[in-house]
Scaffold this active site. Structure first.
Site, mmCIF file in Angstrom:
data_model
loop_
_atom_site.group_PDB
_atom_site.id
_atom_site.type_symbol
_atom_site.label_atom_id
_atom_site.label_comp_id
_atom_site.label_asym_id
_atom_site.label_seq_id
_atom_site.Cartn_x
_atom_site.Cartn_y
_atom_site.Cartn_z
ATOM 1 C CD GLU A 290 -2.534 1.183 2.723
ATOM 2 O OE1 GLU A 290 -3.473 1.983 2.878
ATOM 3 O OE2 GLU A 290 -2.173 0.374 3.615
ATOM 4 C CE LYS A 354 -8.839 1.502 2.874
ATOM 5 N NZ LYS A 354 -7.865 1.800 3.945
ATOM 6 C CB CYS A 407 -5.401 -0.933 4.403
ATOM 7 S SG CYS A 407 -4.908 -0.756 6.134
#
Length: 533
Positions: A290, A354, A407
């Protein structure tokens, strides 16, 4: 056991609170990196006995019993979440001069909030409480419903659901393929509560027999499924991709500095260019964690050119990065926590943003109000990140696709859509370096493994400081890099999913299990009322 049960039931005041807190804290030892699942038998046995003594103030009626049971569950949950989530405070110490003031909110405030769900669980269970097996079913029903609510209320935070404590190893993870984490949680609470029957005798034989049967089925199904695993995966032998995962172990404080970006970028490239290990097969895909790229790529063509220099013909880089987007005249640009697919010519061929952002980490809820109070997010981007309206699959050259999870998106099973069936693997890029050498990275890794089992797909996981790994569709570790170990890992990943139950089936089974516990609890309560009146 009867004498001990009686003493626990009769506890009052501070001793009762302390036992409830410790019961929850002991249960956290079932979570990674410890995996002592037997501690949950102690936790829930104590909780049942405490619930047996939860009468409320004399003459207070139903509300008093409800309130007493709520606070009992709250203290139990507070102990569980403080012991299981204390490591969240480590993220605030990365920039301690600015955020150390918020340490109590992370270490105590969040557990205090999450404990409300467990308070609701015990309060609900108290409505159906009886003197036999039914009260175990009532507790399982209460916790199952509470954990379901915890998965989406206030954006959701289903971290460390009780069911994860029942799945410390692949042998004990396979039930998630049928029931999902929610269904496993319901049955786990029933099984972990069963030893309480030894102390009170009522319904002991029936309850212990049922709990033993459920536990043996849980383990036996895992053994059966793993026994068939190799033959089920054989179909993917001709459709495998060679993957390299880069684990750079960049200190989080260093990542936040602007002066070291070129060096960090070059460290990633140097690891990517290392010769292949094992059988010497060149990786088709290189995966970085990430936000690995410390530049806005669309504003830095030199960085794309440098990537093209390192990649060999036909290789692809899949990397976490920050993406910017013009918001219009006079407005600040929007920033997204993204994943890019970059080919060997330095072209961005696919991207995914995301969807589920971390509150107070990537954005500030009720931002205008809270910023006036001095509460800001811990992200260096102006205004934080923007959530994508929907999830885009990552399409690789040649047509293969990954299902991207950035994540902590990997902890939300219900947010993985039906389009996952069109992909060859789950891809989880993360930066657990925020949390240091704590249980956090191990807990995160376990939950990502369960997503692989639920969806019948392999998992490719790249983490800045670890744990990076390739996991097969049965949750088994194919190859990995331990926490805080800098290096690369070469492995192969199958491109075809194994037979599994789809998302709708898992949801239906969860509701079926929950309804079954409700019926057992309700019938037992009616019988209890009939006997006592």
């Amino acid at each position: 056991m009867e004498r001990l049960a009686g003493r626990i039931m009769l506890l009052w005041g501070l001793p009762r609170v302390v036992v409830a807190f410790l019961a929850g804290a002991i249960g956290a030892l079932a979570l990674p990196p410890f995996g002592f699942f037997a501690t949950l038998f102690v936790s829930f046995t104590l909780l049942v006995w405490l619930m047996d003594g939860s009468t409320g103030s004399p003459g207070g009626g139903l509300f008093a019993r409800f309130r007493s049971a709520f606070w009992l569950g709250w203290f139990f949950g507070f102990g569980y979440f403080v012991a299981g989530l204390w490591w969240l405070g480590n993220a605030l110490l990365v920039e301690a001069d600015e955020f150390a003031w918020a340490l109590p909110l992370a270490v105590l405030g969040l557990p205090a909030y999450l404990a409300i769900f467990y308070g609701l669980a015990t309060a609900l269970a108290r409505l159906f409480w009886s003197d036999g097996v039914g009260r175990l079913a009532a507790l399982a029903f209460g916790f199952g419903l509470a954990e379901w609510l915890r998965s989406f209320v206030a954006t959701g935070f289903p971290w460390n659901a009780i069911g994860y404590g029942a799945m410390p190893m692949p042998l004990m993870m396979q039930s998630a393929a049928v029931l999902g984490i929610s269904g496993v949680t319901v049955l786990a609470v029933f099984v972990f509560s069963a030893p309480a029957l030894v102390g009170t005798k009522k319904g002991m034989r029936t309850g212990l027999a049922l709990a033993t049967a459920l536990f043996c089925t849980h383990v036996g199904f895992g053994a059966w499924r793993l026994h068939l695993a190799d033959s089920a995966l054989a179909a993917t032998a001709e459709n495998r991709m060679a993957v390299r995962i880069v684990q750079p172990v960049i200190d989080q404080a260093r990542k936040l500095e602007n002066s070291d970006r070129v060096e960090i970028f070059e460290e990633h490239l140097a690891l990517s260019a290392l010769p292949p290990d094992g059988d010497g097969k060149r990786p088709d895909i290189i995966v970085w964690p990430e936000t690995s790229i410390p530049f806005i790529l669309t504003q830095n063509p030199d960085a794309l050119a440098r990537i093209a220099e390192v990649l060999q013909d036909g290789q692809v880089l899949v990397t976490g990065a920050v993406r910017s987007e013009d918001a219009g005249a006079g407005l600040a640009p929007r920033f997204y926590n993204s994943i890019y697919v970059i080919d060997s010519e330095g072209q961005i061929v696919s991207a995914s943003d995301k969807v589920h952002l971390v509150p107070f980490g990537e954005y500030v809820p009720y931002e205008d109000l809270l910023r006036r109070l001095g509460i800001t997010d811990a992200i260096a981007m102006p205004g934080g990140f923007t959530a994508a309206p929907g999830r885009a699959l990552l399409t690789l050259p040649g047509g293969r696709a990954f299902y991207p999870l950035v994540c902590y998106e990997a902890i939300f099973p219900d947010e993985i859509g039906d389009d996952v069936e069109r992909t060859g693997a789950l891809l989880n890029v993360t930066n657990d370096g925020w949390f240091g050498a704590t249980p956090g990275p191990y807990q995160h890794f376990q939950q990502a493994r369960i997503r692989a089992i639920e969806n019948g797909l392999p998992l490719i996981r790249a983490a800045n400081t670890g744990i990076s790994a390739v996991v097969d569709p049965y949750g088994r570790l194919i190859k990995g890099i331990g926490y805080n170990q800098k290096g690369v890992m070469d492995s192969t990943v199958g491109g075809v999913s194994v037979p599994h139950w789809d998302r709708d089936a898992r949801k239906n089974y969860f509701w079926l299990v929950l309804a079954s516990m409700f019926l057992i609890a309700a019938i037992s309560r009616v019988g209890f009322n009939f006997r006592t009146n």
